[in-house]
Design a protein around this motif. Sequence first.
Motif, short mmCIF file in Angstrom:
data_model
loop_
_atom_site.label_atom_id
_atom_site.label_comp_id
_atom_site.label_asym_id
_atom_site.label_seq_id
_atom_site.Cartn_x
_atom_site.Cartn_y
_atom_site.Cartn_z
N ILE A 141 0.85 -1.18 0.00
CA ILE A 141 0.00 0.00 0.00
C ILE A 141 0.89 1.23 0.00
O ILE A 141 1.82 1.34 0.78
CB ILE A 141 -0.92 0.03 1.25
CG1 ILE A 141 -1.92 -1.13 1.17
CG2 ILE A 141 -1.66 1.35 1.33
CD1 ILE A 141 -2.82 -1.21 2.37
N HIS A 142 0.60 2.14 -0.92
CA HIS A 142 1.38 3.37 -1.04
C HIS A 142 0.68 4.50 -0.32
O HIS A 142 -0.52 4.68 -0.44
CB HIS A 142 1.56 3.71 -2.52
CG HIS A 142 2.24 5.02 -2.76
ND1 HIS A 142 1.55 6.21 -2.84
CD2 HIS A 142 3.56 5.33 -2.95
CE1 HIS A 142 2.40 7.19 -3.08
NE2 HIS A 142 3.62 6.69 -3.15
N TYR A 172 5.75 2.83 2.25
CA TYR A 172 5.03 1.68 1.74
C TYR A 172 4.76 0.70 2.88
O TYR A 172 5.53 0.58 3.83
CB TYR A 172 5.84 0.95 0.67
CG TYR A 172 6.02 1.73 -0.61
CD1 TYR A 172 5.12 1.60 -1.65
CD2 TYR A 172 7.10 2.59 -0.76
CE1 TYR A 172 5.29 2.31 -2.83
CE2 TYR A 172 7.28 3.31 -1.93
CZ TYR A 172 6.38 3.16 -2.97
OH TYR A 172 6.55 3.87 -4.13
N SER A 199 -1.95 -0.48 -9.53
CA SER A 199 -1.14 -0.09 -8.38
C SER A 199 -0.53 1.29 -8.67
O SER A 199 -0.53 1.77 -9.80
CB SER A 199 -0.03 -1.11 -8.12
OG SER A 199 0.85 -1.18 -9.23
N HIS A 200 0.00 1.92 -7.62
CA HIS A 200 0.53 3.27 -7.77
C HIS A 200 1.65 3.33 -8.81
O HIS A 200 1.76 4.30 -9.56
CB HIS A 200 1.04 3.78 -6.42
CG HIS A 200 1.54 5.19 -6.47
ND1 HIS A 200 0.70 6.28 -6.45
CD2 HIS A 200 2.80 5.69 -6.56
CE1 HIS A 200 1.42 7.40 -6.53
NE2 HIS A 200 2.69 7.06 -6.59
N SER A 250 -5.29 -4.90 -9.56
CA SER A 250 -6.16 -5.67 -8.67
C SER A 250 -7.53 -5.75 -9.33
O SER A 250 -8.04 -4.77 -9.86
CB SER A 250 -6.27 -5.03 -7.29
OG SER A 250 -6.92 -3.78 -7.36
N ILE A 302 -4.54 -10.27 -7.70
CA ILE A 302 -3.44 -9.34 -7.92
C ILE A 302 -2.66 -9.86 -9.11
O ILE A 302 -2.12 -10.97 -9.07
CB ILE A 302 -2.52 -9.22 -6.68
CG1 ILE A 302 -3.33 -8.90 -5.42
CG2 ILE A 302 -1.45 -8.16 -6.93
CD1 ILE A 302 -4.07 -7.59 -5.47
N GLY A 331 0.05 0.62 -3.81
CA GLY A 331 -1.33 0.21 -3.64
C GLY A 331 -2.22 0.89 -4.64
O GLY A 331 -1.97 1.97 -5.11
N GLY A 332 -3.32 0.22 -4.97
CA GLY A 332 -4.25 0.78 -5.93
C GLY A 332 -5.08 1.85 -5.32
O GLY A 332 -5.13 2.06 -4.15
#
Length: 279
Positions: A2-3, A11, A230-231, A237, A249, A278-279
């Motif tokens: 997760i960003h 992260y 994702s970032h 996802s 994923i 993270g998305g």
Amino acid sequence: MIHSQRDPFSYLKLDDDVMKSVGMGRVFKDSTQRINSLDFFESDDLLVTASDDDAIRLYNVSTGVLLDTFYSRKYGVQNITFTHSPDCVIMSSKESKSVPSAQAQDVHVIRYMSLHTNTFKRYFKGHVGPVSNLSLSSRDDTFLSASLDKTVRLWDLRTDTCQGVLRLPPAAEAAPIACMDNQGLVFAVASEGGRILLFDTRSSEKGAFASFQIPDEAQSPLGFSDLKFSHDGTLISAVSQYGKGSVYILGAFDGELKRKFTNGIHRGYRNGGAGGGGG
């Protein structure tokens, strides 16, 4: 991983221990009916929700305070999405009943709303079927809308003129879902059968430049309920509507399955975490 939007170098690796340790931080019980969509603002502790009671609710998730409530009585509200301003959202109608073709564009309009003044800033007309999702670019004011009319449309918040239309095969039964990557250069479209298509935002009329299929969803007639990059753009996802509502994923370049989460239990397909932002 997760960003963190607040700290671009922070992260959190998503592994079994992290997933099992997640618990409730705040509980909001203001909605009288199902919450059909929600969105966190990109930098502040704000959450906006849309529910089947035609209400839009704005929360401060840090303090747990309901800041304001707005209503969209005529057509309801769903697919609520923050713009790059904490005072503005875009949303679609919840109306799903059949309507005369002459009225369809008015019923399935996308609305750009100011929460500060409780007024609509702009209307985006074009879809003639219920809108299945909205996806805002993180780079600029463009956004995507996907619809049961089998089209994906590209818009710009600064004008009500549609910037581009992608027409999907009419035989598809499931509602398409679309999302844009964080660079605004690529967007993905998913439908039934576990298939995901990748398009270049600048030349989508040329067709998909890549596609892949999730084997476990090959027989699914329902498609997906959510799709996110994702970032860093290396992962996608995808949340399935079929069976147990699995979360996949995937590698964004080749569709390689990295992880599958079903009812909170994951199956690892490669060693290591689900890497990237993270998305």
